[in-house]
Design an enzyme around this catalytic site. Structure first.
Site, PDB file in Angstrom:
ATOM      1  N   GLU B  58       0.627  -1.145   0.130  1.00 52.35           N
ATOM      2  CA  GLU B  58      -0.187   0.150  -0.035  1.00 52.35           C
ATOM      3  C   GLU B  58       0.993   1.423  -0.137  1.00 52.35           C
ATOM      4  O   GLU B  58       0.131   2.080  -0.913  1.00 52.35           O
ATOM      5  CB  GLU B  58      -0.911  -0.049   1.356  1.00 52.35           C
ATOM      6  CG  GLU B  58      -2.250  -0.644   0.727  1.00 52.35           C
ATOM      7  CD  GLU B  58      -2.008  -2.418   0.891  1.00 52.35           C
ATOM      8  OE1 GLU B  58      -1.091  -2.829   1.466  1.00 52.35           O
ATOM      9  OE2 GLU B  58      -2.593  -3.389   1.247  1.00 52.35           O
ATOM     10  N   ASP B  83      -9.423   1.010   5.520  1.00 57.73           N
ATOM     11  CA  ASP B  83      -8.186   0.389   6.720  1.00 57.73           C
ATOM     12  C   ASP B  83      -7.312   0.424   6.712  1.00 57.73           C
ATOM     13  O   ASP B  83      -6.021   0.775   7.482  1.00 57.73           O
ATOM     14  CB  ASP B  83      -9.255  -0.939   7.175  1.00 57.73           C
ATOM     15  CG  ASP B  83     -10.889  -0.559   7.512  1.00 57.73           C
ATOM     16  OD1 ASP B  83     -11.402  -1.030   8.670  1.00 57.73           O
ATOM     17  OD2 ASP B  83     -11.155  -1.448   6.797  1.00 57.73           O
ATOM     18  N   HIS B 127     -11.437  -3.776   9.906  1.00 55.83           N
ATOM     19  CA  HIS B 127     -12.141  -4.557   8.263  1.00 55.83           C
ATOM     20  C   HIS B 127     -13.325  -3.798   8.116  1.00 55.83           C
ATOM     21  O   HIS B 127     -14.165  -3.814   7.375  1.00 55.83           O
ATOM     22  CB  HIS B 127     -12.617  -5.736   7.816  1.00 55.83           C
ATOM     23  CG  HIS B 127     -10.984  -6.362   7.546  1.00 55.83           C
ATOM     24  ND1 HIS B 127      -9.772  -6.317   8.380  1.00 55.83           N
ATOM     25  CD2 HIS B 127     -10.560  -7.035   6.565  1.00 55.83           C
ATOM     26  CE1 HIS B 127      -9.142  -7.377   7.621  1.00 55.83           C
ATOM     27  NE2 HIS B 127      -9.495  -7.339   5.979  1.00 55.83           N
TER      28      HIS B 127
HETATM   29  C1  LIG Z   1      -3.112  -4.479   4.258  1.00 62.37           C
HETATM   30  C2  LIG Z   1      -3.730  -5.047   3.788  1.00 62.37           C
HETATM   31  N1  LIG Z   1      -3.847  -5.119   2.040  1.00 62.37           N
HETATM   32  C3  LIG Z   1      -5.150  -5.964   2.028  1.00 62.37           C
HETATM   33  C4  LIG Z   1      -5.502  -6.401   2.409  1.00 62.37           C
HETATM   34  C5  LIG Z   1      -6.612  -7.859   1.576  1.00 62.37           C
HETATM   35  N2  LIG Z   1      -5.876  -9.097   1.883  1.00 62.37           N
HETATM   36  C6  LIG Z   1      -5.999  -9.655   2.700  1.00 62.37           C
HETATM   37  S1  LIG Z   1      -5.392 -11.331   2.411  1.00 62.37           S
HETATM   38  C7  LIG Z   1      -4.990 -10.831   1.036  1.00 62.37           C
HETATM   39  C8  LIG Z   1      -3.890 -11.733  -0.072  1.00 62.37           C
HETATM   40  C9  LIG Z   1      -2.733 -12.251   1.629  1.00 62.37           C
HETATM   41  O1  LIG Z   1      -1.764 -12.938   0.820  1.00 62.37           O
HETATM   42  P1  LIG Z   1      -1.070 -14.521   1.485  1.00 62.37           P
HETATM   43  O2  LIG Z   1      -0.067 -13.158   2.218  1.00 62.37           O
HETATM   44  O3  LIG Z   1      -0.236 -14.921   0.415  1.00 62.37           O
HETATM   45  O4  LIG Z   1      -1.412 -14.358   2.856  1.00 62.37           O
HETATM   46  P2  LIG Z   1      -2.357 -15.953   2.311  1.00 62.37           P
HETATM   47  O5  LIG Z   1      -3.824 -15.803   2.052  1.00 62.37           O
HETATM   48  O6  LIG Z   1      -1.994 -16.765   0.332  1.00 62.37           O
HETATM   49  O7  LIG Z   1      -2.202 -16.816   2.819  1.00 62.37           O
HETATM   50  C10 LIG Z   1      -4.969  -9.118   0.726  1.00 62.37           C
HETATM   51  C11 LIG Z   1      -4.765  -8.795  -0.385  1.00 62.37           C
HETATM   52  C12 LIG Z   1      -5.586  -7.169   3.734  1.00 62.37           C
HETATM   53  N3  LIG Z   1      -5.931  -7.582   5.222  1.00 62.37           N
HETATM   54  N4  LIG Z   1      -4.394  -5.731   4.046  1.00 62.37           N
END
Ligand SMILES: Cc1ncc(C[n+]2csc(CCOP(=O)(O)OP(=O)(O)O)c2C)c(N)n1
Ligand SMILES: Cc1ncc(C[n+]2csc(CCOP(=O)(O)OP(=O)(O)O)c2C)c(N)n1
Ligand SMILES: [Mg+2]
Ligand SMILES: [Mg+2]
Lengths: 320, 321, 320, 321
Positions: B58, B83, B127
């Site tokens: 971000e 958020d 969220h």
């Molecule tokens: C700062 C932030 N940006 C975006 C999100 C939305 N989001 C939640 S999980 C996710 C993907 C995370 O990917 P990864 O770190 O590979 O974990 P996985 O879900 O594959 O276990 C996103 C983009 C968030 N929760 N927090």
């Protein structure tokens, strides 16, 4: 493998707990039970269990949005987790947190975290705390492949390196961050390669094999407890379900890919291995599964029968 | 019959039309192709090159929006939820909001940051936030908060054409709300609220999802013989202060209803503004109906209690009648 | 070196401009002229000039709190810079920015930046803009050794790598971030090593030698213009003065260290080299210096004679 | 003679004493040993091990503070200036402020974040901000804003002993302000403002550096026959709302004076609070004296114009008399 039999049994049991706990969630979602945003861990059990089986109660972990596995592996009681998902007063967080925020400080589980990359500095700080208090504890940060692109990953690994903090950085590389392939978002293929940029060891391990994960972690824990600093461990793994919820429909992954990974199922294969190595008979394993099943059933019952929080409870617990 | 589409579709249309109109418009953010808030994919696949998935970074992809805006592009930066804007606030507050001013007006920043906010049911504390206060309190940002598909589309198009940074806040609960949106192109200027319902006894000022609750409350109050004027601000910066003052002049009573935690909210700002500039019109205390001063809890019983409800708005109105 | 004579002369002139501009600032500070927080670049001139001599007017740079050198090297007019420091209406920023925020979009100077690490994503975004507009431009981010520990460094390099952006990441490693040695704060010795973590080239170069800097940058610019993506260039250099202001007293650096680096003075040595290589005679060089001196004098005069902003001007320029 | 020390020294003493009292207290931040705001180095070199220089990594060293606080330490995290807190707001707002609540009260977060704020003369837009509104608007944070060395020391010690996250804001212009601080230990509880000057005609509520300007304004107004009561809030969360209401009850008139940009400021919050809870006492509009709604410009002429000055406070009072 020179892991004690009781430990192996314990590891198997934990993995089964995670699997069955989440299969129950899938069932409950199907029944229309509102459990909030549950990011399922099924498929990745070997990571949480392989890592946490190296820890004592007073070691710390910080988890992610996909936290059930880490919680169970670190020893959070299933019935309180279930009650939390059921939004009950008896939940781990008194119904205030839900799936993405389960925490249990009595077993060193410092919290799941709904912000991608948000937990890494917290784990790093718990490592700093260990160093300042001069105890023999260790800490671990769990995070996904997607989270490694967050600045906190970089800053935290640097701090842990220069201060030689007893922290394990466990990357669960399940090939996707939500719908985005790691191969697109990440500038290197193996996250472990990034360790060099911080002058610390980095290892990639088969995240579908609990023994591999256990052994690599074991080395890292030894390093950490001996004051030699952090290690970055990348576990290649796969989530069977969608990013969250209980669907398996992916517009960004092929059925073949999923099937291929399921062949490597961490529980199924560990089970076979335990039998082949003569650690446990099929019967005994079945007994464990039955026991866990009963536990889950009991947890659901406990959750169902627990009281709802009162609306006004919302005004409590802001400060202690 | 009038065409009805959802807020999500309205945004898709606005972005698609502006992208076709101007080749410097592009969209970037996380998981855009699968994100229900964006609606799946760009309507016109020829625009795909300008719909850019970002890594989860971000601070840097928001800052990259600024760099692109300074150099001839008109970026729309999508944050999955507001958020997560907290990760990027250095870029938003220290860089994006200030560079035009700091450069003596030499920098042009045609940048839209689009962030869905609000509680949508058991998403818990990280969220569910409403954070307009932070943006409204930052000089150099325009802050847009529409409540209907019509307004969403017209204001989004205006936002894209603005040469200044715009924080475009939508509310998750409104994503699938349907409403009339004409086929023909239209723009809605910033700084103009609308009177959603005329009334004489009390003014309710509101925006985003709480506006709907305000309208329901007004209807209930009508049945009890209380005539409520409901104003939808639509944009918080610039603020249609005249519309507010004129209404309060007529009714003598003000309730501000919105979803942020009450303390330090935009509701507070508007109340303070009226207590300063419209004091002579006031016949009663100014009431703020907002979320209670805690994070949003997970369990529905508690979440409902923390969020501003129709009943709270009704009660606030009655308290000052 | 196969750099044209006119380019070499131009490079020398730019370096002298930076040096004399800042020596004038030191003089002015001594006289009590309030110029705000000026972070002096003296000692590091070879970096800005070596890098920016590869650029055209429509290439972009984003600078730091220590920005005078970058501004001058990129072609910002000295007299408007001086007027800005004098808080005048005629300044680059109409007196609204000051030393840490000088910007001139007409020559691709997108702004100094008072937030450590804050400029890196902005430069990255200007690279993205180039890519989307399909022009042949390049962009550069300048930042210090201290800034490489900020998460934005990591995120930006990753984005630039996966999108193959035409961006040069120029680390001015002057061994300290304020009072903190890079050897303490950084987990590797050479910042350039971190490039591997992003799958991009990384080079360490002698930041006291303008030709070295020029040539390494030249390769990186070619790569970038050819669509091959970003490069990380680390320039080892040294600031002669304190973190900001005109003092030379350091409690965290030894006099010997300073002296050692001054032996390698980028201007003095480049001057000798130009004479030895027969590019210019001592006389001609002296002529350049005189010319720059006159320019600075004129700039001060311009700044002094320029009108102050009116108080109410403060209400303008928030939006355009 | 009474002992006089500066605000800087007061903080140094508070930290030093608490570190000696409790071995879990430690300080971390950038360039602490050379930072004039910290005063150079810990008073007692035996404490050096617990004064930790960090890399320039605000998000992570602030987050590390939380991790340490959750695991038995009592960290004081120093931000060089509050402007840089914007880099760490995800940690502050999404993690630090919420984890106690989200965990149902199971997490204990004895963490102090200390950030100097305010304009100190030509530091321009990124080094001059006052940002208390962001923290006050975040449920789960305590926000402390002392104006004298006495209050700085007593409140800092209380902050360190609190089991909740405390944002401790000092003002750069007060660093070298001297005042009486006794040798003996004392603590000042949160949530208690003080009446700095008694008066009957108007109440001025203020804090940090603007408090001093308010006192000068009150003195000037006295010469014109206007009796001003000046309240120093000292802590913004918790807020001494009773002290404010009691004073307004007496005077019927309120000016809130502080240094944030006016829109969305804590001044707005306090005005809104009084317009809601103390409306019946009010004889005149509530005035807010704050910075104008632009970033802080560099040149002194403009900076002075943007910041709230004694004359602005005097004028605001006269406007409502
Ligand atoms: C700062 C932030 N940006 C975006 C999100 C939305 N989001 C939640 S999980 C996710 C993907 C995370 O990917 P990864 O770190 O590979 O974990 P996985 O879900 O594959 O276990 C996103 C983009 C968030 N929760 N927090
Ligand atoms: C986010 C942020 N943190 C801290 C500071 C204060 N600060 C200004 S310059 C500086 C040191 C920067 O070091 P480096 O990046 O090496 O640049 P140098 O000054 O050596 O050129 C610090 C800590 C700041 N301006 N921004
Ligand atoms: Mg992943
Ligand atoms: Mg440096």
């Amino acid at each position: 493998m020179n892991i004690s039999k009781s430990k192996l049994i314990n590891m198997y049991e934990k993995m089964v707990q995670i699997r069955l706990f989440e299969e129950e969630i899938i069932k409950l979602i199907g029944l229309g039970q509102p459990l909030g945003m549950a990011h399922l861990y099924i498929g990745e059990e070997a990571v949480a269990v392989g890592v946490c089986s190296n820890f004592l109660d007073d070691d710390y972990i910080v988890s992610t949005h996909r936290g059930h596995g880490h919680c169970i592996a670190k020893g959070v009681k299933i019935k309180y987790m279930m009650a939390e998902l059921f939004q009950k007063k008896t939940g781990t967080n008194k119904g205030k947190g839900g799936s993405m925020h389960i925490a249990d400080f009595t077993v060193g589980m410092l919290g799941a975290c709904g912000i991608v990359g948000g937990g890494i500095p917290i784990a790093t700080g718990s490592g700093l705390s260990i160093k300042l208090r001069e105890t023999n504890q260790v800490a671990a940060a769990f995070f996904g492949d997607g989270a490694t692109n967050q600045g906190t990953f970089h800053e935290s690994l640097n701090m842990a390196s220069i201060w030689k903090l007893p922290v394990l950085y466990i990357c669960e590389n399940n090939l996707y961050g939500m719908f985005t392939p790691a191969s697109y978002a990440l500038s290197v293929q193996d996250v472990s390669k990034k360790a060099e940029a911080y002058g610390i060891p980095g290892v990639t391990v088969n995240g579908m094999d609990v023994i591999d994960v256990y052994e690599v972690t074991n080395q890292a824990v030894k390093r950490a407890r001996n004051g030699l600093g952090p290690t970055l461990i990348e576990c290649k793994t796969y989530r069977y379900y969608e990013h969250y919820g209980s669907s398996t429909d992916s517009f960004y992954r092929t059925k073949e890919e999923c099937e291929k990974w399921k062949q490597r199922d961490p529980i199924k294969n560990f089970r076979i291995r335990l039998i082949n190595d003569g650690v446990l008979t099929e019967d005994k394993l079945y007994g464990i599964e039955e026991k866990v099943n009963a536990e889950i059933e009991e947890a659901v019952k406990f959750a169902e029968e627990s009281p709802n929080p009162n609306p006004e409870d919302a005004l409590e617990d802001l400060f202690v | 019959m009038q065409r009805e589409i959802t807020c999500n579709q309205a945004i898709n249309e606005a972005i698609g039309e502006e992208m076709k109109r101007n080749s410097t418009v592009f969209l970037m953010g996380e998981d855009l192709y699968g994100n229900p808030t964006f609606g799946g994919k760009p309507l016109d696949l020829s625009l795909k090159k300008r719909v850019l998935n970002t890594p989860i970074s971000e601070p840097s992809f928001v800052g990259a929006g600024l760099g692109a805006a300074l150099t001839g592009m008109r970026p729309i930066v999508k944050l999955m939820f507001v958020d997560f804007s907290l990760m990027a606030l250095d870029q938003i507050i220290n860089q994006i909001a200030k560079i035009t001013y700091m450069s003596g007006g030499n920098a042009k920043v045609p940048l839209v940051i689009w962030a869905p906010e609000g509680a949508s049911g058991r998403s818990a504390a990280q969220h569910s936030q409403s954070l307009e206060g932070i943006f409204v309190g930052t000089p150099g940002l325009k802050v847009i908060t529409p409540s209907t598909p019509y307004d969403v589309k017209g204001l989004f198009k205006t936002a894209i054409r603005d040469n200044n940074p715009v924080i475009f806040l939508t509310h998750k609960r409104l994503n699938y709300l349907k409403g009339h949106v004409p086929e023909e192109e239209y723009l809605i200027p910033f700084g103009q609220g609308t009177i959603k319902r005329k009334g004489d006894d009390v003014t309710i000022v509101s925006w985003l999802y709480t506006l709907n609750k305000s309208l329901v409350a007004a209807e209930q109050l009508k049945n009890e013989g209380i005539s409520v004027e409901v104003i939808d601000l639509r944009t918080l910066v610039p603020l249609d202060s005249k519309l507010i003052l004129d209404s309060v002049k007529k009714t003598g009573r003000l309730v501000v209803a919105e979803e942020e935690a009450k303390r330090g909210s935009v509701a507070s700002e508007i109340a303070a503004f009226v207590a300063e500039e419209g004091f002579q019109y006031l016949k009663a205390p100014i009431k703020r109906v907002a979320s209670k001063n805690v994070p949003i809890p997970f369990a529905k019983t508690m979440e409902d209690f923390v969020l501003p409800q129709v009943g709270d708005i009704v009660k606030a109105v009655k308290d000052i009648i």
